[in-house]
Design an enzyme around this catalytic site. Structure first.
Site, PDB file in Angstrom:
ATOM      1  N   GLU A 337       0.802  -1.217   0.000  1.00 36.37           N
ATOM      2  CA  GLU A 337       0.000   0.000   0.000  1.00 36.37           C
ATOM      3  C   GLU A 337       0.838   1.273   0.000  1.00 36.37           C
ATOM      4  OE1 GLU A 337      -4.058  -1.672   2.026  1.00 36.37           O
ATOM      5  OE2 GLU A 337      -2.469  -1.023   3.394  1.00 36.37           O
TER       6      GLU A 337
HETATM    7  N1  IFG Z   1      -4.311  -4.192   4.337  1.00 39.90           N
HETATM    8  C1  IFG Z   1      -3.098  -3.644   4.959  1.00 39.90           C
HETATM    9  C2  IFG Z   1      -2.949  -3.885   6.450  1.00 39.90           C
HETATM   10  C3  IFG Z   1      -4.269  -3.868   7.201  1.00 39.90           C
HETATM   11  C4  IFG Z   1      -5.242  -4.811   6.504  1.00 39.90           C
HETATM   12  C5  IFG Z   1      -6.507  -4.984   7.330  1.00 39.90           C
HETATM   13  C6  IFG Z   1      -1.891  -5.617   4.172  1.00 39.90           C
HETATM   14  C7  IFG Z   1      -0.604  -6.204   3.661  1.00 39.90           C
HETATM   15  C8  IFG Z   1      -5.520  -4.295   5.128  1.00 39.90           C
HETATM   16  N2  IFG Z   1      -1.932  -4.260   4.310  1.00 39.90           N
HETATM   17  O1  IFG Z   1      -2.818  -6.343   4.455  1.00 39.90           O
HETATM   18  O2  IFG Z   1      -2.102  -2.876   7.000  1.00 39.90           O
HETATM   19  O3  IFG Z   1      -4.797  -2.573   7.300  1.00 39.90           O
HETATM   20  O4  IFG Z   1      -7.289  -6.044   6.847  1.00 39.90           O
END
Ligand code: IFG
Length: 528
Positions: A337
């Site tokens: 992200e």
């Molecule tokens: N995606 C984000 C996490 C977390 C997650 C919650 C990943 C690799 C959503 N990154 O999963 O930081 O916020 O379900």
């Protein structure tokens, strides 16, 4: 009754007639074939092979324990003494096996580094393995063959401590069977992490991935950058007090995990998910201005300043201190992200950070997004998307990159079970037991060979979790499902058979006080 009179006939014919008789009437004198003995369908992860021998072992008050490894011996003695109230004396390294003997010799080579052979007779239990972790895994299986109340932390007198007799030969499908705990969104104390380790141990987890930094918190003290923990660790989602691990705290977690045969993988998420670090040091920001601490739950808004030389000095010092505290082979650099980092800056950044980690003698683990860069041969990518393909990851796998499977729509323990689940999120959909179990890590990603898959990991993100009871509720009963996928042969995959085994865990969690969710997809026996 016409009596068969055998004249002096050809011995072979006589033998054939006798054999026929034995087959039809069972062993001489028996009126029917011996009841086909079998182990109960209760062990999770299901073992590779089991053959019951019709005997039953009863643990009595005079039982003795011998062990070639004092750690595993002490672990088993502790659990059995607490629930049975028996003295269960432990002798380490004794030559004469006790009632229960944990031996580092004599295991079949097929069990490898982490497997074991468990042999139970009417009067003895023997666990043989090539390593202490193999003995530890055999102990977990043995405990699951004893009545559920064996897991009670206080003595239970009304139970006959019986276990089905026979032989189990067992070893893992994958070497990497992990659980991730996000201690950044909400901080969890050393005691809370140890408690989770105790629960993970039951299912042969061997890697503990700690998500130590994010926008909302920096959770590990770094001596060369003291404000990271002191200020960056001073809050959390919702504005609470947050917290952080001193380096002694972190060492205590590492040692406790090791005593449960788990290797810690520390994650410093970069270049995104870095607001806590950027808030702690204005000098780390491209514009020289520190942003405020963040207590919300948005993602993707932060980025280290990839053009700033200080950024790489910072990471070298952080990774250096963390690597010195981490006996395991990996440093997880995150990589997810990074919406506020341009693609070219991101690629260049990942290339440089891989080198920094290698300079400190560790291999890189990262979320699969890092496959946009050129991955070092030792770098491991962790797949977390909700689809079944990723071209950059497939290209990396084709050149040898190994993959840990954590597809969010099957393996994310922070996903709600259903629309009524009070905790968790639902961006990857609802995940109940059958979704957690209903996939195959080896053949999940199109265009990627099963030989590239190194294992499975179950992430638990903590945006909505505060207490250990919250962790329990989201991790159980789905974590065992994911660890069965990591340990058991693909050939054993059967939703109905698994659901029955999972149900048998209910009374054990009840005895332990685990605050698990009673999924409506499982029949929970009495005592659950
Ligand atoms: N995606 C984000 C996490 C977390 C997650 C919650 C990943 C690799 C959503 N990154 O999963 O930081 O916020 O379900």
């Amino acid at each position: 009754m016409k009596v068969l009179m055998f004249r002096r006939t050809r011995p072979a014919l006589l033998a054939a007639v006798v054999a026929l008789g034995m087959t039809v009437f069972g062993a001489a004198g028996a009126t029917s074939p011996a009841a086909a003995a079998s182990f109960p369908n209760v062990v999770v992860p299901v073992p590779v092979s089991e053959s019951a021998n019709g005997s039953t072992f009863t643990l009595g008050s005079a039982a003795t324990l011998t062990a070639d490894d004092g750690g595993v011996g002490g672990y088993l003695a502790g659990i059995l003494r607490a629930s049975t109230g028996y003295a269960l004396p432990l002798a380490v390294g004794a030559t004469t096996p006790g009632t229960i003997a944990l031996s580092l010799s004599g295991a079949p080579s097929t069990v490898g580094a982490e497997g074991y052979q468990l042999t139970i007779t009417g009067s003895s239990v023997r666990i043989q393995a090539n390593s202490a972790s193999g003995l530890f895994h055999g102990v977990q299986t043995f405990l699951q063959l004893l009545p559920a109340k064996v897991m009670s932390p206080t003595a239970v007198t009304s139970v006959a401590w019986k276990a089905t007799g026979g032989t189990i030969v067992d070893y893992p499908r994958y070497e990497h069977r992990g659980a991730m705990l996000d201690v950044a969104r909400h901080f969890f104390t050393v005691a809370q992490v140890k408690h989770y380790i105790d629960e993970l141990s039951l299912y042969k987890v061997n890697y503990l991935h700690l998500h130590l930094s994010d926008d909302q918190g920096w959770r590990i003290a770094i001596n060369s950058w003291p404000n990271l923990a002191a200020y960056g660790g001073s809050t959390e989602v919702g504005g609470g007090a947050g917290g952080y691990y001193t380096q002694a705290d972190y060492a205590a977690i590492v040692n406790y995990a090791a005593s449960h045969y788990m290797t810690v993988v520390p994650e410093i998420d970069t270049p995104g998910h870095t607001n806590a670090a950027l808030a702690s040091y204005a000098s780390l920001n491209c514009n020289g201005v520190a942003p405020p601490l963040y207590t919300g739950t948005d993602v993707g808004f932060s980025s280290l300043c990839t053009s700033l030389p200080l950024t790489y000095t910072f990471l070298d010092q952080v990774v250096g201190e963390l690597a010195a505290l981490t006996p395991g082979p990996y440093i997880h650099i995150g990589g997810d992200e990074a919406s506020s980092t341009t693609q070219s800056d991101y690629v260049s950044f990942i290339d440089q950070v891989q080198q920094i980690v290698a300079d400190h003698g560790k291999a890189v683990m990262g979320w699969h997004n890092i496959a946009a860069a050129t991955l070092a041969p030792s770098t491991v990518a962790q797949f977390w998307d909700t689809n079944n393909s990723n071209s950059a990851l497939a290209a990396a796998a084709a050149t040898g990159t190994k993959i840990i499977m954590s597809p969010a729509n099957h393996a994310y323990l922070d996903m709600k079970y259903n629309s009524k689940t009070p905790l968790g999120q639902n961006w990857a959909g609802y995940v109940d037991v059958n979704k957690a179990y209903g996939w195959d890590p080896g053949n999940y990603l199109t265009g990627i060979s099963s030989s590239a898959i190194a294992g499975v990991e179950a992430p638990l993100w903590s945006e909505t979790l505060v207490t250990s009871a919250n962790i329990d509720y989201m991790a159980f009963p789905r974590l065992p499902a994911l660890m069965e996928l990591g340990w058991s042969p693909e050939s054993t995959h059967s939703q109905s058979a698994f659901d029955a085994r999972l149900g048998a865990q209910g009374p054990r969690w009840h005895a332990m006080g685990v605050n698990y969710y009673k999924s409506t997809q499982v029949k929970w026996p009495t005592g659950s």
